[in-house]
Design an enzyme around this catalytic site. Sequence first.
Site, PDB file in Angstrom:
ATOM      1  NE  ARG A 218      20.933 -57.155  48.509  1.00  0.00           N
ATOM      2  CZ  ARG A 218      20.406 -55.976  48.371  1.00  0.00           C
ATOM      3  NH1 ARG A 218      20.863 -55.214  49.350  1.00  0.00           N
ATOM      4  NH2 ARG A 218      19.936 -55.685  47.420  1.00  0.00           N
TER       5      ARG A 218
ATOM      6  CE  LYS B 167      16.235 -48.477  46.585  1.00  0.00           C
ATOM      7  NZ  LYS B 167      17.316 -49.461  46.006  1.00  0.00           N
ATOM      8  CB  THR B 168      19.402 -47.143  52.521  1.00  0.00           C
ATOM      9  OG1 THR B 168      18.732 -48.427  52.069  1.00  0.00           O
ATOM     10  CG2 THR B 168      19.398 -47.212  54.019  1.00  0.00           C
TER      11      THR B 168
ATOM     12  CD  GLN C 220      16.271 -54.280  46.187  1.00  0.00           C
ATOM     13  OE1 GLN C 220      16.884 -54.769  47.119  1.00  0.00           O
ATOM     14  NE2 GLN C 220      16.806 -53.143  45.623  1.00  0.00           N
TER      15      GLN C 220
ATOM     16  CG  ASP D  31      15.249 -48.110  53.137  1.00  0.00           C
ATOM     17  OD1 ASP D  31      14.986 -47.976  51.915  1.00  0.00           O
ATOM     18  OD2 ASP D  31      16.145 -48.319  53.780  1.00  0.00           O
ATOM     19  CD  GLU D  32      14.485 -52.265  51.615  1.00  0.00           C
ATOM     20  OE1 GLU D  32      13.911 -52.701  50.623  1.00  0.00           O
ATOM     21  OE2 GLU D  32      15.705 -52.653  51.795  1.00  0.00           O
TER      22      GLU D  32
HETATM   23  P1  ATP Z   1      19.397 -51.586  48.222  1.00  0.00           P
HETATM   24  O1  ATP Z   1      18.335 -51.268  47.109  1.00  0.00           O
HETATM   25  O2  ATP Z   1      19.994 -52.795  48.408  1.00  0.00           O
HETATM   26  O3  ATP Z   1      18.763 -51.211  49.518  1.00  0.00           O
HETATM   27  P2  ATP Z   1      20.400 -48.693  48.269  1.00  0.00           P
HETATM   28  O4  ATP Z   1      19.627 -48.176  46.971  1.00  0.00           O
HETATM   29  O5  ATP Z   1      19.502 -48.323  49.379  1.00  0.00           O
HETATM   30  O6  ATP Z   1      20.370 -50.224  47.990  1.00  0.00           O
HETATM   31  P3  ATP Z   1      22.649 -48.058  49.593  1.00  0.00           P
HETATM   32  O7  ATP Z   1      22.785 -48.995  50.614  1.00  0.00           O
HETATM   33  O8  ATP Z   1      21.992 -46.637  50.178  1.00  0.00           O
HETATM   34  O9  ATP Z   1      21.649 -48.407  48.386  1.00  0.00           O
HETATM   35  O10 ATP Z   1      23.945 -47.802  49.047  1.00  0.00           O
HETATM   36  C1  ATP Z   1      24.725 -48.904  48.257  1.00  0.00           C
HETATM   37  C2  ATP Z   1      26.099 -48.513  48.602  1.00  0.00           C
HETATM   38  O11 ATP Z   1      26.712 -47.194  47.818  1.00  0.00           O
HETATM   39  C3  ATP Z   1      26.568 -48.104  50.050  1.00  0.00           C
HETATM   40  O12 ATP Z   1      27.778 -48.834  50.382  1.00  0.00           O
HETATM   41  C4  ATP Z   1      26.591 -46.724  49.995  1.00  0.00           C
HETATM   42  O13 ATP Z   1      27.551 -46.331  51.123  1.00  0.00           O
HETATM   43  C5  ATP Z   1      27.442 -46.463  48.472  1.00  0.00           C
HETATM   44  N1  ATP Z   1      26.971 -44.989  48.197  1.00  0.00           N
HETATM   45  C6  ATP Z   1      25.657 -44.586  47.940  1.00  0.00           C
HETATM   46  N2  ATP Z   1      25.768 -43.202  47.304  1.00  0.00           N
HETATM   47  C7  ATP Z   1      26.830 -43.251  47.038  1.00  0.00           C
HETATM   48  C8  ATP Z   1      27.679 -42.063  46.516  1.00  0.00           C
HETATM   49  N3  ATP Z   1      27.058 -40.870  45.970  1.00  0.00           N
HETATM   50  N4  ATP Z   1      28.857 -42.032  46.320  1.00  0.00           N
HETATM   51  C9  ATP Z   1      29.766 -43.225  46.637  1.00  0.00           C
HETATM   52  N5  ATP Z   1      29.252 -44.238  47.303  1.00  0.00           N
HETATM   53  C10 ATP Z   1      27.900 -44.074  47.373  1.00  0.00           C
HETATM   54 MG    MG Z   2      18.480 -49.808  50.802  1.00  0.00          MG
END
Ligand code: ATP
Ligand code: MG
Length: 669
Positions: A603, A29-30, A245, A214-215
């Site tokens: 995490r 997402k981030t 979350q 975000d969040e």
């Molecule tokens: P959270 O809910 O904990 O905030 P999130 O959904 O925001 O998580 P991110 O932090 O954006 O998730 O991504 C998690 C990990 O996955 C990061 O290390 C990011 O670099 C990696 N990632 C995201 N998308 C891809 C992709 N398409 N291919 C490979 N790695 C990815």
């Molecule tokens: Mg995130």
Amino acid sequence: MSRLNPRQQEAVTYVGGPLLVLAGAGSGKTSVITRKIAYLIQHCGIQARHIVAMTFTNKAAREMKERVGSLLRGAEGKGLTVSTFHNLGLNIIRREHARLGYKPGFSIFDEGDIKTLVADIMQKEYAGDDGADQVIQQIGAWKNDLILPDQALSRARNPREQNAAIVYLHYQRTLKAYNAVDFDDLILLPVKLFESQPEVLEKWQQRIRYLLVDEYQDTNASQYLLVKLLVGIRHQFTVVGDDDQSIYAWRGARPENLMQLKSDYPSLKVVMLEQNYRSTSRILRCANVLIANNPHVFDKQLWSEMGHGDEIRVIRCRNEEAEAERVAMEILTLHLKTGRPYSDFAILYRGNYQSRLMEMKLQHHQIPYRLSGGTSFFARQEVKDLMSYFRLLVNPDDDNAFLRVINVPRREIGSATLEKLGQHAGERNLSLYEAAGDPALADHLDGRYCERLVRFVRWMDGVRRQCAQNDPIAALRSMVMDIDYENWLRQNASSDKVADVRMGNVWFLVEALKNTLERDEDGGMTIEEAIGKLVLRDMLERQQEEEEGAEGVQMLTLHASKGLEFPHVFIIGVEEEILPHRSSIEADTIEEERRLAYVGITRARQNLALTFAARRKQYGEIIDCAPSRFLAELPQDDLIWEGQEDAPVEAKAARGKSALADIRAMLKR
Ligand code: ATP
Ligand code: MG
């Protein structure tokens, strides 16, 4: 773009209307937000200065800025705003302070100031039984729901609320008189301004062409409205979130805001992401199975291709001391054996107090660590003293700051003098600072006392002039020398060493201000703004700047860990009454605690260990602890239980499939 999966790409390239990305932890997402910022700039012709991205903590904002920076070339990112809600609010108030009836250089009150103020008001105006903390919480809840004092009064349903509303009324008036705002005002004031003055809102809507959040699950009512106002009729925004979350209900967060979007924006596009790129399947299964115990509005799937991974270890320790020792030893061993840097390890806990023992153990084994939270840098006496000087410097109406500094160091101004001063200020509607410099004060007060006050005011005015004229940092340095603060510290410290450390903090604070000024990209930041920024940073995450960038084991609360990821994660104190927290058990708000555990588990990238103590000291007494009910909810096939050797029979049996019943039995005891 190539690294993104098709759904992520869809989310990044959809710019025509409102978009919600709803997805579980680690699904990118981030990443969508950071990639989208770059996309907007590079492919949609939107200039960076028209883009605003919002996050919850300064740490997250910093990280996001870095990530975006690496995707952009040259000056493409100039003027981009990546900030917390509160920082954005602060910027709005700063630009619009006159319309809001504030003078420049207004103070931001921290928790300590608020408490002093509320306690003071309660002493005079309060008829109820509640303590200051409860009243403060009630006021915060009203503010987050955009309820002003008069509304609170008219809506009060019982004497309790009525009493609190009266305090709220006085509180808000006093803040205004002090030319001060509190944390919640940073959102509330902009919202109220935008609602009442459409032309101001329009100006900001023109500035912000695209908004990303975000969040999103952790926005409260006032933040929701702020976003809604800012996007206006353009409806161009992207918000990402995960209802599982949502961990800030206690601060007024409304995960329902995710639902609300659909009715506020019928054309809302929703993108769900299902692939997790962070954790091994085992870790992910643990998280999924745990959170399945909560009721769900949205059904989300989450899978990973990161391999099966190692089992999740559940480690029982004799007591909290053994727990801290165990975690420290594991980290040390792994670091030595595998050469993994210390920064690959994170220790997460429910409450800040849990960090102390852990810290001692890490120190003992000479393991470097970074602590986010804990005793705040800004909660230290010397830092508070100096901050009060700074505040009074930029905002002479700040009576709280005045009272804090007037006798630090001693100026022989007694309480009788201050009382007379207060009277005079009250009669003439002046701030204490103004009253101290008012010639008419001589009617009330003996000449030599007046003179001491006047001397202080003249001196302070001089420092203020110097600050405005040339190098403000140099002016502040000489102010510290002028008051001979070091000598004062030495007189009041238990040892020279303590005094040295405290004086170090004082200079560190001045340095931090200097850095804040220098780091400002636009170059227009005033010393007032820099001081405001400093206060805010601390209030948001209580992080010490000196530790930034240092290599070391990361120690942080579960709340503060949101959005982050680490190869190795230890969650300590996985016990009933800690996680879930006792107050949540009593208030029956276990679901939020489960989400907190979910945040913690997700995490971890490769390794996860959950520890608990069989006994621990509480209020000087040794008590038996029960393992957290959440442990029993995890998929037992994915766990390995350790440290059960000296456990009672019930706990020993708590392996494999029978664990659930056994732990339940233990919990009942
Ligand atoms: P959270 O809910 O904990 O905030 P999130 O959904 O925001 O998580 P991110 O932090 O954006 O998730 O991504 C998690 C990990 O996955 C990061 O290390 C990011 O670099 C990696 N990632 C995201 N998308 C891809 C992709 N398409 N291919 C490979 N790695 C990815
Ligand atoms: Mg995130």
